[in-house]
Write a protein that holds these residues in place. Structure first.
Motif, short mmCIF file in Angstrom:
data_model
loop_
_atom_site.label_atom_id
_atom_site.label_comp_id
_atom_site.label_asym_id
_atom_site.label_seq_id
_atom_site.Cartn_x
_atom_site.Cartn_y
_atom_site.Cartn_z
N TRP A 248 -5.90 -6.07 4.67
CA TRP A 248 -6.76 -6.32 3.51
C TRP A 248 -6.95 -7.81 3.28
CZ3 TRP A 248 -3.99 -2.40 -0.26
CH2 TRP A 248 -4.27 -1.09 0.17
N GLY B 180 -9.73 -1.46 0.55
CA GLY B 180 -8.84 -2.59 0.26
C GLY B 180 -9.58 -3.91 0.31
N GLY C 264 0.01 -5.22 0.95
CA GLY C 264 -1.16 -5.26 0.10
C GLY C 264 -0.91 -5.96 -1.21
N ALA D 57 0.84 -1.19 0.00
CA ALA D 57 0.00 0.00 0.00
C ALA D 57 0.88 1.24 0.00
CB ALA D 57 -0.92 -0.01 1.21
#
Length: 256
Positions: free
Chosen positions: A141, A84, A109, A64
């Motif tokens: 996420w 997310g 992520g 991210a």
């Protein structure tokens, strides 16, 4: 699409979604996440196999966007987490088979994106890890839930607690990826896999994906009940008729 992703579809129905922020190692910002979600919705009806990868030869998705996250308030962080999760859930629920072509770094992520795919193929130079702990946070996420289901409880705990970065061969040993390829062969290999999937019977393939996905999401009895309904429901379809006729006639099937 946008400057942060590109989408290409072949006439066979193979869609390649590429995250195109190589100058940021393809890190996921809000625009990129929203674009991925929009793209998945747009291409769903016509896609028979989906490839997800990153631009350049260094990074799949490095995680991210930390510069965006640094000063988020708790409510803002909650909204980012929801976005997310929306993307990861959309990818996980995408009805056609999905393949992550991991062509470099897959951290945070980025690793969560791969976990939401059906198949993960890594280049030899790929490095993977849930590195969030060293940022003072945890995977947000889906990593804490999907990783243990894939590699086992204790191995997932070690990866998340220590924030270790593992190479592609170790990821294969863990069961995190199913194949490791020379970097220069990754794209060709994944495209060939997707082409094979694109020629499979679409309705049956989507039913197979839904049934297998239930194995980790429901009880055994509920999963077996769904399998029976899905299996019997395929009888009478054009592809079932063609597949069985081709077998009995000793020829290759021509699915719709």
């Amino acid at each position: 699409m946008t400057d942060s992703i590109s989408v290409e579809m072949t006439d066979r129905g193979v869609t390649t979604l590429t995250i195109t922020r190589p100058e940021k190692l393809n890190a996921l910002n809000v625009e990129t996440l929203e674009s991925i979600a929009d793209a998945l919705a747009d291409v769903e009806p016509d896609t028979r196999a989906l490839i997800l990868t990153g631009a350049g030869d260094r990074s799949f998705v490095a995680g991210a966007d930390i510069s965006y996250m640094q000063d988020l308030s708790t409510p803002e962080a909650q909204a980012y987490a929801e976005l997310g999760h929306h993307v990861m859930d959309a990818l996980s629920a995408f009805p056609a088979p999905t393949i992550a072509a991991i062509n470099g770094y897959a951290f945070g992520g980025g690793l969560e994106l791969t976990l939401a795919c059906d198949i993960r193929i890594a280049a030899e130079n790929a490095i993977l890890g849930h590195t969030e702990i060293d940022l003072g946070i945890i995977p947000g996420w889906g990593g804490t839930q999907r990783l243990p289901r894939l590699v086992g409880d204790e191995r997932a705990r070690r990866m998340i607690f220590f924030g270790d970065r593992i190479d592609a061969e170790t990821a294969a040993e863990y069961g995190l990826v199913s194949e490791v390829m020379p970097a220069e062969e990754l794209t060709t290999h994944v495209n060939e896999m997707a082409d094979v999937l694109a020629f499979k019977p679409q309705v049956a393939l989507r039913a197979a994906k839904e049934a297998v996905s239930l194995a980790t999401e429901t009880t055994l009895d509920a999963g077996l009940s769904f399998e029976q309904r899905a299996w019997s429901g395929l009888f009478g379809t054009d592809d079932q008729q063609e597949g069985m006729a081709a077998f009995l006639e000793d020829r290759d099937p021509a699915f719709e």
